[in-house]
Write an enzyme that holds these catalytic residues in place. Structure first.
Site, PDB file in Angstrom:
ATOM      1  N   ASN A   1       0.697  -1.202   0.238  1.00 25.10           N
ATOM      2  CA  ASN A   1      -0.084  -0.115  -0.005  1.00 25.10           C
ATOM      3  C   ASN A   1       0.841   1.401   0.034  1.00 25.10           C
ATOM      4  O   ASN A   1       0.287   2.305  -0.439  1.00 25.10           O
ATOM      5  CB  ASN A   1      -0.971   0.041   1.324  1.00 25.10           C
TER       6      ASN A   1
ATOM      7  N   CYS B   1      -3.567   4.888   6.969  1.00 24.74           N
ATOM      8  CA  CYS B   1      -4.165   4.240   8.050  1.00 24.74           C
ATOM      9  C   CYS B   1      -3.183   4.319   9.205  1.00 24.74           C
ATOM     10  O   CYS B   1      -3.301   4.176  10.342  1.00 24.74           O
ATOM     11  CB  CYS B   1      -4.085   2.702   7.619  1.00 24.74           C
TER      12      CYS B   1
HETATM   13  C1  LIG Z   1      -2.656  -3.579   2.395  1.00 19.56           C
HETATM   14  C2  LIG Z   1      -3.740  -3.092   3.124  1.00 19.56           C
HETATM   15  N1  LIG Z   1      -4.412  -4.094   4.004  1.00 19.56           N
HETATM   16  C3  LIG Z   1      -5.561  -3.503   4.922  1.00 19.56           C
HETATM   17  C4  LIG Z   1      -5.955  -2.651   4.814  1.00 19.56           C
HETATM   18  C5  LIG Z   1      -6.971  -2.414   5.847  1.00 19.56           C
HETATM   19  O1  LIG Z   1      -8.290  -2.229   5.230  1.00 19.56           O
HETATM   20  P1  LIG Z   1      -9.569  -1.848   5.913  1.00 19.56           P
HETATM   21  O2  LIG Z   1      -9.856  -0.172   5.972  1.00 19.56           O
HETATM   22  O3  LIG Z   1     -10.803  -2.372   4.996  1.00 19.56           O
HETATM   23  O4  LIG Z   1      -9.744  -2.395   7.354  1.00 19.56           O
HETATM   24  C6  LIG Z   1      -5.346  -1.390   4.137  1.00 19.56           C
HETATM   25  C7  LIG Z   1      -5.850  -0.239   4.073  1.00 19.56           C
HETATM   26  O5  LIG Z   1      -5.190   0.721   3.807  1.00 19.56           O
HETATM   27  C8  LIG Z   1      -4.500  -1.702   2.983  1.00 19.56           C
HETATM   28  O6  LIG Z   1      -3.933  -0.922   2.258  1.00 19.56           O
END
Ligand SMILES: Cc1ncc(COP(=O)(O)O)c(C=O)c1O
Length: 379
Positions: free
Chosen positions: A146, A319
Site C-alpha cells: 500500500n 491508516c
Molecule cells: C494493504 C492493506 N491491508 C489492509 C488495509 C485495511 O483495510 P480496511 O480499511 O478495510 O480495514 C488497508 C487499508 O489501507 C491496506 O492498504
C-alpha cells in the site's frame, strides 16, 4: 492522488445498494420473505466476488473490513493449531493490521518470524527458504504494498510455502480489482480483500479460505458465515461490494493501461526534480502507485502544502499516518528514519484525468522548491 487510502463509491454501486436499505432490508437469516430477498442478494454477491477470483462460493466469508479479515486469519490459524504447533511468518512490509496482530500473538507466546525484504520491497527468497526450515505453519505476505506499490511474486512464494508444508495467506487489498487474481493458479490458501479500495463502500471486507482448511472464529454468536464470523451480514454493503467487482471485471484491463501511463508520467516528471528518488520497485509495482522520497523536506509538510493546492496525497499509509513514527515499510526497505520522513505517496484512480497529472507536475516542483528554501535540513 490518494486512491490507495480509499476511493469514491461509484454511483452505480450506490444505486445497487439503495434497495437493500429500503426494500430488501430483511435479516438474511430470517425465513420470512424479507429475509429471503436479503439472503438472495447476499448469496448472489458471494457468487460474483468468488467467481472473480476463481473460488467457490463456500470459500468466501464476509467481514466488516480487511483489518478484521487479517486479524481473523492470523489469530484463527494459531487458535486452530495451538501454541505448541504453530509458527507464523509475516513480511516486514505488511499492513499494520497484520503486523500488530502478529506482535500481539507474540506477546501471547506464539512463535512469530518477520520476513525481510530487499531495497525494492521484494521478499528475500533465500531468507524465506531458511525460515521455512523452522516448521512454519502460516506465511502472510501482502500482494501489492500500500505504501511503495511493490508487487510480490505471490505464486512463487506460495509454492515455496507449500513445499515446506506451510499455508499461505496474502493481503490483496491494493491489488484485487487492479490486477487479475486467480486463487487456484496462484496457489493461494487464504486471501483478504475489501470494497472501499475499489469504488465500493467502506466497512465491508472478505476472507477467502480454501476448501477444507480450518481456522477458529474470533466472534461467537449465531454462526453466520460458516460459523467463522457471527453477526448479521451488512447486506447493502456486500451487494455494493459485488457491484464494484462486477464493474472491475469490465473496467480493470482498460484502466490498468491508463493508470500505468499516468503513473509513469508522474514518476518521470517527479524524478526531474533534484534529489528525488523512487520508493519501491521500478517495474513490479501497482499500476496506480507513484511513491517518492524527497531529500531535505518532510513528507507531512509536502502533503499538507499540496493539499492547499488542491492535491490530496499521502506522506505514508493513510491508516498509520496518525502514529508520527517513520513508516515501518520504508524502514524495512533500508531507508534511514530521516529519509523515510521525506516520503510522499501519490496513488491514482479511475477518475483522474491527464489534466490532473499535468497539474501535479506543475505544482509539485514549486512546492518542493518553496519548502526546501525554508528547510533547516538543506545544506
Ligand atoms: C494493504 C492493506 N491491508 C489492509 C488495509 C485495511 O483495510 P480496511 O480499511 O478495510 O480495514 C488497508 C487499508 O489501507 C491496506 O492498504
Amino acid at each position: 492522488m490518494d486512491y490507495a487510502a480509499t476511493t469514491p463509491v461509484d454511483p452505480r454501486v450506490v444505486e445497487t445498494m439503495i434497495p437493500y436499505f429500503t426494500k430488501f432490508y430483511g435479516n438474511p437469516s430470517s425465513l420470512n420473505s424479507f429475509g429471503i430477498e436479503a439472503k438472495k442478494g447476499l448469496e448472489k454477491s458471494r457468487e460474483t466476488i468468488a467467481e472473480f477470483m476463481n473460488a467457490d462460493t463456500d470459500e468466501l466469508i464476509f467481514t466488516a473490513s480487511a483489518t478484521e479479515a487479517n486479524n481473523l486469519i492470523l489469530k484463527g490459524h494459531v487458535f486452530e493449531k495451538g501454541k505448541a504447533k504453530c509458527h507464523v511468518a509475516v513480511s516486514k512490509i505488511d499492513h499494520d493490521c497484520i503486523l500488530n496482530s502478529a506482535k500481539w500473538l507474540e506477546k501471547q507466546g506464539f512463535k512469530v518470524t518477520y520476513l525481510p525484504v530487499d531495497k525494492y520491497g521484494l521478499l528475500i527468497e533465500d531468507t524465506l527458504r531458511e525460515v521455512m526450515e523452522e516448521n512454519v505453519t502460516l506465511v502472510s505476505v501482502v500482494h501489492g504494498n500500500n505504501e511503495i506499490g511493490t508487487i510480490q511474486p505471490i505464486d512463487k512464494i506460495a509454492q515455496i510455502c507449500h513445499e515446506h508444508g506451510a499455508l499461505f495467506h496474502t493481503d490483496a487489498v491494493q491489488s484485487f480489482g487492479k490486477l487479475p487474481i486467480n486463487v487456484e493458479d496462484m496457489h493461494i490458501d487464504f486471501m483478504t480483500i475489501n470494497a472501499h479500495k475499489m469504488y465500493g463502500p467502506k466497512g465491508v471486507g472478505a476472507l477467502y479460505i480454501k476448501k477444507d482448511l480450518n481456522i477458529q472464529p474470533l466472534t461467537h454468536g449465531g454462526g453466520h458465515e460458516h460459523g467463522l464470523r457471527s453477526g448479521t451480514e451488512n447486506v447493502p454493503g456486500i451487494v455494493g461490494f459485488a457491484k464494484a467487482v462486477e464493474l472491475r471485471k469490465e473496467e480493470m484491463h482498460r484502466e490498468k493501461e491508463q493508470l500505468t501511463h499516468f503513473r509513469d508520467k508522474l514518476i518521470e516528471g517527479a524524478l526531474e526534480i533534484s534529489d528525488v528518488f523512487l520508493n519501491g520497485h521500478p517495474v513490479e509495482r501497482l499500476p496506480n502507485n507513484a511513491a517518492f522520497r524527497f531529500s531535505y523536506i518532510e513528507g507531512e509538510a509536502l502533503a499538507l502544502n499540496l493539499d492547499v493546492e488542491g492535491i490530496a496525497a499521502s506522506s505514508g499509509s493513510a491508516c498509520s499516518s496518525m502514529v508520527g513514527e517513520p513508516s515501518h515499510v520504508l524502514l524495512a526497505i533500508g531507508l534511514k528514519p530521516e529519509e523515510a520522513r521525506g516520503s510522499l505517496r501519490l496513488s491514482l484512480g479511475k477518475y483522474n484525468t491527464a489534466d490532473d497529472i499535468d497539474y501535479v507536475l506543475q505544482v509539485l516542483p514549486k512546492v518542493v522548491k518553496r519548502l526546501r528554501t525554508m528547510s533547516p535540513l538543506k545544506p
